[in-house]
Design a protein around this motif. Structure first.
Motif, PDB file in Angstrom:
ATOM      1  N   VAL A  68      54.793  28.565  29.692  1.00  0.00           N
ATOM      2  CA  VAL A  68      55.115  29.992  29.589  1.00  0.00           C
ATOM      3  C   VAL A  68      56.337  30.178  28.695  1.00  0.00           C
ATOM      4  O   VAL A  68      57.381  29.559  28.911  1.00  0.00           O
ATOM      5  CB  VAL A  68      55.381  30.608  30.978  1.00  0.00           C
ATOM      6  CG1 VAL A  68      55.870  32.055  30.844  1.00  0.00           C
ATOM      7  CG2 VAL A  68      54.126  30.562  31.833  1.00  0.00           C
TER       8      VAL A  68
ATOM      9  N   HIS B 161      56.070  39.744  35.879  1.00  0.00           N
ATOM     10  CA  HIS B 161      55.686  38.469  35.279  1.00  0.00           C
ATOM     11  C   HIS B 161      56.850  37.488  35.173  1.00  0.00           C
ATOM     12  O   HIS B 161      56.667  36.281  35.339  1.00  0.00           O
ATOM     13  CB  HIS B 161      55.084  38.703  33.893  1.00  0.00           C
ATOM     14  CG  HIS B 161      53.839  39.523  33.911  1.00  0.00           C
ATOM     15  ND1 HIS B 161      52.720  39.186  34.657  1.00  0.00           N
ATOM     16  CD2 HIS B 161      53.516  40.666  33.264  1.00  0.00           C
ATOM     17  CE1 HIS B 161      51.780  40.086  34.465  1.00  0.00           C
ATOM     18  NE2 HIS B 161      52.238  41.000  33.634  1.00  0.00           N
TER      19      HIS B 161
ATOM     20  N   THR C 290      57.318  36.809  28.881  1.00  0.00           N
ATOM     21  CA  THR C 290      56.748  37.629  29.961  1.00  0.00           C
ATOM     22  C   THR C 290      56.960  39.103  29.664  1.00  0.00           C
ATOM     23  O   THR C 290      57.022  39.929  30.575  1.00  0.00           O
ATOM     24  CB  THR C 290      57.374  37.264  31.319  1.00  0.00           C
ATOM     25  OG1 THR C 290      58.809  37.338  31.216  1.00  0.00           O
ATOM     26  CG2 THR C 290      56.970  35.866  31.757  1.00  0.00           C
TER      27      THR C 290
ATOM     28  N   THR D 273      56.409  33.962  37.080  1.00  0.00           N
ATOM     29  CA  THR D 273      56.246  32.705  36.341  1.00  0.00           C
ATOM     30  C   THR D 273      57.409  31.753  36.586  1.00  0.00           C
ATOM     31  O   THR D 273      57.229  30.532  36.534  1.00  0.00           O
ATOM     32  CB  THR D 273      56.052  32.967  34.837  1.00  0.00           C
ATOM     33  OG1 THR D 273      57.134  33.762  34.337  1.00  0.00           O
ATOM     34  CG2 THR D 273      54.738  33.693  34.573  1.00  0.00           C
TER      35      THR D 273
ATOM     36  N   THR E  93      51.894  37.852  30.317  1.00  0.00           N
ATOM     37  CA  THR E  93      52.267  36.444  30.404  1.00  0.00           C
ATOM     38  C   THR E  93      51.697  35.692  29.208  1.00  0.00           C
ATOM     39  O   THR E  93      50.502  35.768  28.925  1.00  0.00           O
ATOM     40  CB  THR E  93      51.761  35.837  31.718  1.00  0.00           C
ATOM     41  OG1 THR E  93      52.412  36.508  32.810  1.00  0.00           O
ATOM     42  CG2 THR E  93      52.062  34.350  31.793  1.00  0.00           C
TER      43      THR E  93
ATOM     44  N   ASP F  34      49.550  34.849  37.735  1.00  0.00           N
ATOM     45  CA  ASP F  34      50.736  34.122  37.276  1.00  0.00           C
ATOM     46  C   ASP F  34      50.950  32.827  38.071  1.00  0.00           C
ATOM     47  O   ASP F  34      51.305  31.793  37.504  1.00  0.00           O
ATOM     48  CB  ASP F  34      51.974  35.011  37.385  1.00  0.00           C
ATOM     49  CG  ASP F  34      52.019  36.096  36.314  1.00  0.00           C
ATOM     50  OD1 ASP F  34      51.380  35.930  35.255  1.00  0.00           O
ATOM     51  OD2 ASP F  34      52.705  37.114  36.542  1.00  0.00           O
TER      52      ASP F  34
ATOM     53  N   GLU G 162      47.026  36.853  32.360  1.00  0.00           N
ATOM     54  CA  GLU G 162      47.160  36.920  33.816  1.00  0.00           C
ATOM     55  C   GLU G 162      45.924  37.436  34.539  1.00  0.00           C
ATOM     56  O   GLU G 162      45.608  36.980  35.645  1.00  0.00           O
ATOM     57  CB  GLU G 162      48.392  37.747  34.196  1.00  0.00           C
ATOM     58  CG  GLU G 162      48.429  39.165  33.648  1.00  0.00           C
ATOM     59  CD  GLU G 162      49.060  39.303  32.275  1.00  0.00           C
ATOM     60  OE1 GLU G 162      49.339  40.457  31.898  1.00  0.00           O
ATOM     61  OE2 GLU G 162      49.277  38.282  31.582  1.00  0.00           O
TER      62      GLU G 162
END
Length: 278
Positions: free
Chosen positions: A57, A261, A60, A265, A64, A243, A77
């Motif tokens: 990742v 997000h 965000t 995450t 995501t 997520d 997501e």
């Protein structure tokens, strides 16, 4: 002992990306054991792969994003949420753009595509992410948080806080199985405040959103009919499920207050790191 799963057959869908506004053709394909969920950029030379893992990742902002070797896919997501609901361990997601289709603005289209494809059990054992202690991420400046605690199953309790008088505080609590997800979560669409839309589009975001895929409100009311009176919090649950799928298939109880997000995450990364260390 649980076995890993994948799709039985390939399924496809063509639509427009929520933020990019570009047409994209998506193909969901079976994958071998221990593959995970892998995005394949068919629009690029060599069809490079991007693994849908928490460690990948990189952004965000309103969605995501996962990135690998300098290549990315974003707004993953909703698709990941459907994979989590079906408990699918392995799949290839071929995209000829950097963003999956927005489809219905929720995950119902993806959930039903996966149901149509069927789920096949593989011989390999699933390494389920069993939550055995409390994991928590806080935003101390705002009081927002997301946490997961031990639970025999998968459950999400979410409190959404919105200052607008039309929305206010919304709360839902679901034990997530396929039937509950299909009926109560999958149809819940993303949301936008009308005054913010022009600003988002100036930022290059929301270019593919329509009143078919986004519920929009202004100071007078809703611009389109709701699927649920509390559709916002249900979509927040949809998002956190997607997520957290980046950490694997989770067994635990997720509890969140106004999480998005970024916090989701961060929690996925924390869970994934602890799980890999075992």
């Amino acid at each position: 002992m649980q076995k890993q799963t994948t799709l039985e057959t390939a399924v496809s869908y063509t639509g427009i990306g929520l933020h990019s506004g570009r047409e994209v053709h998506a193909v969901l394909k079976p994958a071998p054991a221990d593959t995970g969920i892998v995005f394949v950029r068919t629009d690029l030379p060599g069809q490079p792969m991007i693994h849908a893992k928490a460690e990948n990742v990189t952004s965000t902002l309103r969605a995501t994003t996962v990135e690998e070797n300098g290549l990315r896919v974003f707004t993953i997501e909703h698709l990941m949420s459907a994979f989590h609901a079906h408990r699918i361990d392995n799949a290839f997601v071929e995209l000829d753009s950097e963003e999956p289709p927005v489809a219905d603005g929720a995950s119902l289209v993806f959930f039903e595509l996966m149901a149509k494809a069927g789920v096949r059990e593989l011989e390999a054992e699933r390494r389920e992410v069993i939550i055995d202690k409390v994991y928590r991420i806080d935003d101390e400046a705002t009081g927002r948080f997301v946490m997961v605690v031990p639970y025999d199953g998968f459950r999400v309790s979410f409190t959404s806080l919105n200052p607008h008088k039309l929305i206010g505080v919304q709360y839902e609590d679901f034990h997530i199985d396929e039937e509950t997800y299909h009926k109560e979560i999958a149809p819940a669409r993303t949301i936008a405040y009308e005054k913010e839309i022009a600003q988002l589009r100036e930022m290059g975001l929301g270019l593919g959103g329509t009143l078919e895929s986004v519920i929009v409100y202004n100071d007078d009311g809703w611009l389109n009919p709701l699927h649920f009176e509390d559709e916002l919090v249900r979509h927040k649950i949809l998002d956190v499920i997607g997520d957290l799928r980046l950490a694997g298939i989770i067994r635990g109880h997720v509890i969140a207050a106004a999480s998005g997000h970024a916090l989701n995450t961060q929690l996925a990364k924390k869970i994934a790191a602890a799980h890999l260390a075992k």
